[in-house]
Design a protein around this motif. Structure first.
Motif, PDB file in Angstrom:
ATOM      1  N   VAL A 241     -26.421  10.132   3.354  1.00 35.98           N
ATOM      2  CA  VAL A 241     -25.773   9.092   2.558  1.00 35.98           C
ATOM      3  C   VAL A 241     -24.619   9.686   1.746  1.00 35.98           C
ATOM      4  N   MET A 242     -24.866  10.866   1.178  1.00 34.97           N
ATOM      5  CA  MET A 242     -23.800  11.511   0.400  1.00 34.97           C
ATOM      6  C   MET A 242     -22.590  11.832   1.292  1.00 34.97           C
ATOM      7  N   TYR A 243     -22.908  12.359   2.479  1.00 37.28           N
ATOM      8  CA  TYR A 243     -21.848  12.685   3.431  1.00 37.28           C
ATOM      9  C   TYR A 243     -21.033  11.436   3.763  1.00 37.28           C
ATOM     10  N   SER A 244     -21.746  10.348   4.037  1.00 38.67           N
ATOM     11  CA  SER A 244     -21.078   9.110   4.414  1.00 38.67           C
ATOM     12  C   SER A 244     -20.236   8.567   3.260  1.00 38.67           C
ATOM     13  N   ALA A 245     -20.776   8.668   2.038  1.00 36.17           N
ATOM     14  CA  ALA A 245     -20.027   8.164   0.878  1.00 36.17           C
ATOM     15  C   ALA A 245     -18.743   8.957   0.686  1.00 36.17           C
ATOM     16  N   VAL A 246     -18.841  10.275   0.855  1.00 34.39           N
ATOM     17  CA  VAL A 246     -17.638  11.098   0.735  1.00 34.39           C
ATOM     18  C   VAL A 246     -16.584  10.617   1.730  1.00 34.39           C
ATOM     19  N   PHE A 247     -17.033  10.307   2.968  1.00 36.12           N
ATOM     20  CA  PHE A 247     -16.066   9.886   3.971  1.00 36.12           C
ATOM     21  C   PHE A 247     -15.420   8.562   3.640  1.00 36.12           C
ATOM     22  N   VAL A 248     -16.228   7.643   3.118  1.00 36.92           N
ATOM     23  CA  VAL A 248     -15.658   6.347   2.772  1.00 36.92           C
ATOM     24  C   VAL A 248     -14.583   6.517   1.695  1.00 36.92           C
ATOM     25  N   VAL A 249     -14.896   7.345   0.704  1.00 38.69           N
ATOM     26  CA  VAL A 249     -13.927   7.543  -0.375  1.00 38.69           C
ATOM     27  C   VAL A 249     -12.669   8.240   0.150  1.00 38.69           C
ATOM     28  N   VAL A 250     -12.883   9.280   0.967  1.00 36.90           N
ATOM     29  CA  VAL A 250     -11.721   9.996   1.516  1.00 36.90           C
ATOM     30  C   VAL A 250     -10.883   9.065   2.387  1.00 36.90           C
ATOM     31  N   ALA A 251     -11.551   8.276   3.228  1.00 36.97           N
ATOM     32  CA  ALA A 251     -10.820   7.378   4.111  1.00 36.97           C
ATOM     33  C   ALA A 251     -10.021   6.371   3.297  1.00 36.97           C
ATOM     34  N   ASN A 252     -10.618   5.894   2.197  1.00 42.45           N
ATOM     35  CA  ASN A 252      -9.886   4.960   1.349  1.00 42.45           C
ATOM     36  C   ASN A 252      -8.651   5.608   0.764  1.00 42.45           C
ATOM     37  N   ALA A 253      -8.793   6.876   0.368  1.00 47.28           N
ATOM     38  CA  ALA A 253      -7.634   7.580  -0.177  1.00 47.28           C
ATOM     39  C   ALA A 253      -6.542   7.702   0.887  1.00 47.28           C
ATOM     40  N   VAL A 254      -6.957   8.004   2.117  1.00 50.71           N
ATOM     41  CA  VAL A 254      -5.974   8.142   3.195  1.00 50.71           C
ATOM     42  C   VAL A 254      -5.290   6.796   3.467  1.00 50.71           C
ATOM     43  N   VAL A 255      -6.081   5.717   3.441  1.00 49.24           N
ATOM     44  CA  VAL A 255      -5.493   4.391   3.657  1.00 49.24           C
ATOM     45  C   VAL A 255      -4.463   4.082   2.579  1.00 49.24           C
ATOM     46  N   ASP A 256      -4.832   4.416   1.337  1.00 44.64           N
ATOM     47  CA  ASP A 256      -3.889   4.172   0.239  1.00 44.64           C
ATOM     48  C   ASP A 256      -2.591   4.926   0.463  1.00 44.64           C
ATOM     49  N   LEU A 257      -2.742   6.149   0.959  1.00 42.70           N
ATOM     50  CA  LEU A 257      -1.569   6.980   1.220  1.00 42.70           C
ATOM     51  C   LEU A 257      -0.699   6.324   2.294  1.00 42.70           C
ATOM     52  N   PHE A 258      -1.354   5.806   3.340  1.00 45.98           N
ATOM     53  CA  PHE A 258      -0.628   5.134   4.413  1.00 45.98           C
ATOM     54  C   PHE A 258       0.077   3.885   3.898  1.00 45.98           C
ATOM     55  N   TYR A 259      -0.620   3.183   3.022  1.00 52.93           N
ATOM     56  CA  TYR A 259      -0.030   2.017   2.384  1.00 52.93           C
ATOM     57  C   TYR A 259       1.304   2.375   1.749  1.00 52.93           C
ATOM     58  N   LEU A 260       1.276   3.485   1.005  1.00 55.90           N
ATOM     59  CA  LEU A 260       2.490   3.919   0.320  1.00 55.90           C
ATOM     60  C   LEU A 260       3.591   4.182   1.330  1.00 55.90           C
ATOM     61  N   LEU A 261       3.209   4.792   2.454  1.00 55.04           N
ATOM     62  CA  LEU A 261       4.214   5.091   3.468  1.00 55.04           C
ATOM     63  C   LEU A 261       4.742   3.820   4.110  1.00 55.04           C
ATOM     64  N   LEU A 262       3.834   2.860   4.342  1.00 54.44           N
ATOM     65  CA  LEU A 262       4.207   1.677   5.120  1.00 54.44           C
ATOM     66  C   LEU A 262       4.885   0.610   4.283  1.00 54.44           C
ATOM     67  N   ASP A 263       4.488   0.454   3.046  1.00 53.51           N
ATOM     68  CA  ASP A 263       4.983  -0.667   2.257  1.00 53.51           C
ATOM     69  C   ASP A 263       5.671  -0.191   0.980  1.00 53.51           C
ATOM     70  N   PRO A 264       6.998  -0.241   0.972  1.00 49.44           N
ATOM     71  CA  PRO A 264       7.720   0.235  -0.204  1.00 49.44           C
ATOM     72  C   PRO A 264       7.425  -0.600  -1.444  1.00 49.44           C
ATOM     73  N   ARG A 265       6.967  -1.834  -1.252  1.00 53.26           N
ATOM     74  CA  ARG A 265       6.690  -2.666  -2.421  1.00 53.26           C
ATOM     75  C   ARG A 265       5.498  -2.130  -3.190  1.00 53.26           C
ATOM     76  N   VAL A 266       4.534  -1.572  -2.458  1.00 54.57           N
ATOM     77  CA  VAL A 266       3.367  -0.974  -3.116  1.00 54.57           C
ATOM     78  C   VAL A 266       3.789   0.279  -3.886  1.00 54.57           C
ATOM     79  N   ARG A 267       4.711   1.023  -3.271  1.00 57.10           N
ATOM     80  CA  ARG A 267       5.172   2.271  -3.880  1.00 57.10           C
ATOM     81  C   ARG A 267       5.698   2.035  -5.299  1.00 57.10           C
ATOM     82  N   ASP A 268       6.413   0.894  -5.473  1.00 52.04           N
ATOM     83  CA  ASP A 268       6.991   0.624  -6.783  1.00 52.04           C
ATOM     84  C   ASP A 268       5.993  -0.002  -7.728  1.00 52.04           C
ATOM     85  N   GLY A 269       4.934  -0.568  -7.148  1.00 52.54           N
ATOM     86  CA  GLY A 269       3.974  -1.270  -7.990  1.00 52.54           C
ATOM     87  C   GLY A 269       3.109  -0.318  -8.797  1.00 52.54           C
ATOM     88  N   ARG A 270       3.181   0.987  -8.511  1.00 50.92           N
ATOM     89  CA  ARG A 270       2.290   1.926  -9.183  1.00 50.92           C
ATOM     90  C   ARG A 270       2.950   2.627 -10.350  1.00 50.92           C
TER      91      ARG A 270
END
Lengths: 324, 336
Positions: free
Chosen positions: A295-324
């Motif tokens: 469960v701990m392993y899986s939770a780490v992955f979910v959190v890491v994957a979310n961080a990676v998605v957020d990073l992709f968001y920043l790359l893909l959508d300039p509007r998000v980039r400015d919103g932060r």
């Protein structure tokens, strides 16, 4: 940047703490979960039971037990299973993780590529027979249970047609690590990859098509066509590029979920000793250390994957980039 | 290619859209107008009068399934209706460019403004990446964008409405089109920015020799900007003519009513602005006669048949009144 990473780390620790406490409490609230009897074995004398209870610390208060468990999981990493003759769980998870990662990673490559192709083609041919056929196929893909598909694939490639030229290359079930050669690794995984990908191809293809169709009514698509660009370019650089934002967020969630053990059925059907199977095993045996570790392993992955998605968001959508 | 042909000649343009259950509806009926080189023509009408549809038809951008476009649209003598997609694409953006009403939504949000202008340049001209960018920066500068080099690297949402519309115009003009179609280019902007953009459009004609088809519902914009004006009502041409003549003596009651609904700058103000009673008919419920007749103060029996365009002076009007010797009176000129 460093602030963002630290904040993310802090979040991860909080999430892990919350989940571990929850798992821990639920375990001890489960009737018949007391591990002492199982460790002691059948017909153990009361003295042995008491000794084990004391040795494992089951007689101490829960917060102490919790801290002890966490210490052995994260710091000394010698947490032993309650059932499997005291096998260490951390190496067990470490052995299973590459299997699951190989399975899910390969499937993800297939499903992302194919679903983008299908979604884009269907949206470009909107309303045509091709569009309808692709979307219908997608629906079929979503509806087929993965274990059934896996068993059928096994039936065909392992027994019925295994001797035919088409499937004679298919190796027996199981996992071969990448270090043993690229082809050995990949050939063992191709059928599982495709099986796992089918559901997601259908899902993502349909979602992407819907997004592209919605985008085609946007003003900027009309502008792009008014610029004299080719339909392909308008579709890819304006429509698809904009629609990828939803696609990526969906992908992040599914990928994390699968890597965290969600590919259980595929792992079981194809005899792959991945994290999903390990979690299942832990649950069946009510083996707290194993459950906690997976469960701990899986939770780490979910959190890491979310961080990676957020990073992709920043790359893909300039509007998000400015919103932060 | 015909040297004597007008830049743009639209003849009897009829746009038919499917209206469900096998029925069809004529959104635009028999609309004709022409546009010469270095001329600004206003295409005026209220929402739903078919002005934007006509513009999209010229661009070949009507892609609603089942849409039928009849009549003729000739650009420098070349027929655009039925032109194959590749040839149309080469024309679009290069020879005929269009700017849209809302610069907030008309630019792709995920690419920089400069990228989008580069893209159009490189679609039509053999330019390197750097060459295209240099031209983009130059264009943005010419459109009055301050610090054009930095502006090119910004995303649409990072620019103000006025700057975004300037970027749109820069993009439309990037390949030196001989015809610019501007579909309500100032509607979404505030008044001071509106004036700047109109000023910019007028300068385009001087500096680049572009012809502009300006689509608007704002008579004030027309008066300030256009050489000639075509008034559309419910998918039909109501009146054509040089802008000053049309403002001085509107020949169609609809044009006159439109002008009456502008508050006067001088003299006593009316307590209530005159307005046209009723609403324009839906395209499917257009009367067989003059489409304006149900709302017209002068409606009579002769209006039961659809009037054709008749010349009166420099104007052309789809109304029976002048032929009956009952032409509308001249108006006091709005702004001296």
């Amino acid at each position: 940047m460093i602030g963002a990473v630290l904040r993310r780390l802090g979040q991860t620790v909080l999430v892990l703490f919350g989940i571990s406490v929850l798992v821990f409490l639920v375990f001890f609230a489960t009737p018949g979960a007391d591990p002492t009897a199982r460790i002691a074995g059948r017909n153990a004398s009361p003295e042995t039971v008491a000794a084990i209870r004391h040795q494992y610390g089951f007689d101490r208060p829960l917060p102490i037990q919790y801290l002890h468990l966490m210490d052995r999981l994260f710091i000394t990493r010698d947490l032993a299973s309650y059932v499997d003759h005291g096998e260490k769980v951390v190496p067990e998870v470490a052995r299973a993780a590459p299997v699951t990662l190989s399975l899910v990673g390969g499937a993800a490559v297939i499903w992302v590529t194919v679903s983008i192709l299908i979604g884009t083609i269907a949206a470009a041919a909107r309303g045509s027979v091709l569009d309808r056929a692709l979307m219908m196929a997608g629906l079929v893909g979503i509806s087929i249970p993965v274990f059934w598909l896996g068993e059928v694939a096994n039936l065909i490639t392992q027994s019925r047609f295994h001797t035919s030229w088409m499937f004679s290359w298919v190796p027996p079930l199981g996992y071969v690590p990448l270090q043993d050669g690229l082809w050995a690794w990949a050939s063992h995984l191709i059928i599982p990859w495709c099986t796992l990908a089918v559901l997601f191809i259908g899902l993502y293809g349909r979602v992407l098509r819907a997004d592209l169709v919605a985008a085609s009514g946007e003003d900027f698509m009309r502008t792009a066509r008014a610029k004299g660009l080719s339909e392909t370019r308008v579709m890819l650089f304006h429509g698809l590029r904009t629609s990828l934002i939803t696609f990526v967020s969906l992908f992040g969630l599914d990928f994390a979920q699968l890597v965290g053990g969600g590919a259980l059925l595929t792992e079981v059907v194809f005899g792959l000793g991945g994290v999903g199977r390990l979690t299942y095993q832990g649950l069946v045996n009510l083996d707290l250390p194993l459950i906690m570790a997976t469960v701990m392993y899986s939770a780490v992955f979910v959190v890491v994957a979310n961080a990676v998605v957020d990073l992709f968001y920043l790359l893909l959508d300039p509007r998000v980039r400015d919103g932060r | 290619m015909d040297a004597d042909a007008p830049l743009l000649a639209v003849d009897n343009l009829t746009i038919t859209l499917p209206a469900g259950r096998g029925r069809t509806v004529d959104i635009v009926e028999n609309v004709s107008f022409r546009l010469d080189g270095a001329e600004i023509m206003g295409l005026v009408g209220e929402s739903g009068s078919g002005k934007s549809m006509s513009a999209l038809a010229i661009m070949g951008l009507i892609d609603a399934p089942g849409a039928r476009i009849a009549g003729s649209i000739r650009f420098r003598g070349r027929e655009l209706i039925g032109l194959d997609r590749r040839a149309l694409r080469a024309l679009r953006g290069a020879e005929i460019a269009m700017i849209f009403q809302d610069p907030m939504t008309a630019l792709t949000p995920v690419h920089t403004v400069g990228w989008q202008i580069d893209e159009q340049l490189r679609a039509h001209q053999p330019l390197s990446r750097a060459g295209a960018r240099a031209r983009t920066v130059e264009l943005l500068g010419e459109m009055g964008v301050p610090d054009p080099r930095r502006a090119a690297d910004r995303y649409p949402h990072q620019l103000s409405g006025g700057l975004r519309q300037r970027a749109m115009i820069a993009m439309a003009l990037s390949c030196n089109p001989s015809l610019l179609i501007a579909d309500e280019p100032t509607t979404a902007l505030d008044v001071t920015v509106q004036a700047q953009i109109l000023d910019l459009l007028r300068r385009l004609r001087q500096d680049f020799g572009s012809s502009i088809l300006l689509i608007t519902h704002d008579m004030g914009v027309v008066a300030e900007t256009c050489d000639r004006t075509t008034v559309l009502y419910s998918g039909n041409v109501a009146e054509h003519g040089p802008t000053d003549a049309l403002f001085r003596q509107p020949a169609h009651p609809y044009t006159a009513a439109l002008l009456d609904s502008i508050p006067p700058l001088r003299g006593t103000r009316p307590r209530r602005l005159p307005s046209i009673p009723g609403a324009p008919p839906a395209p499917s419920a257009r009367p067989p006669g003059c489409p304006f007749q149900p709302r017209c103060a002068y409606g009579h029996v002769a209006c039961e048949t659809r009037p054709s365009l008749l010349p009166i002076g420099a104007q052309q009007v789809a109304c029976v009144l002048p032929a009956e010797g009952r032409a509308l009176p001249p108006r006091a000129v709005l702004s001296a």
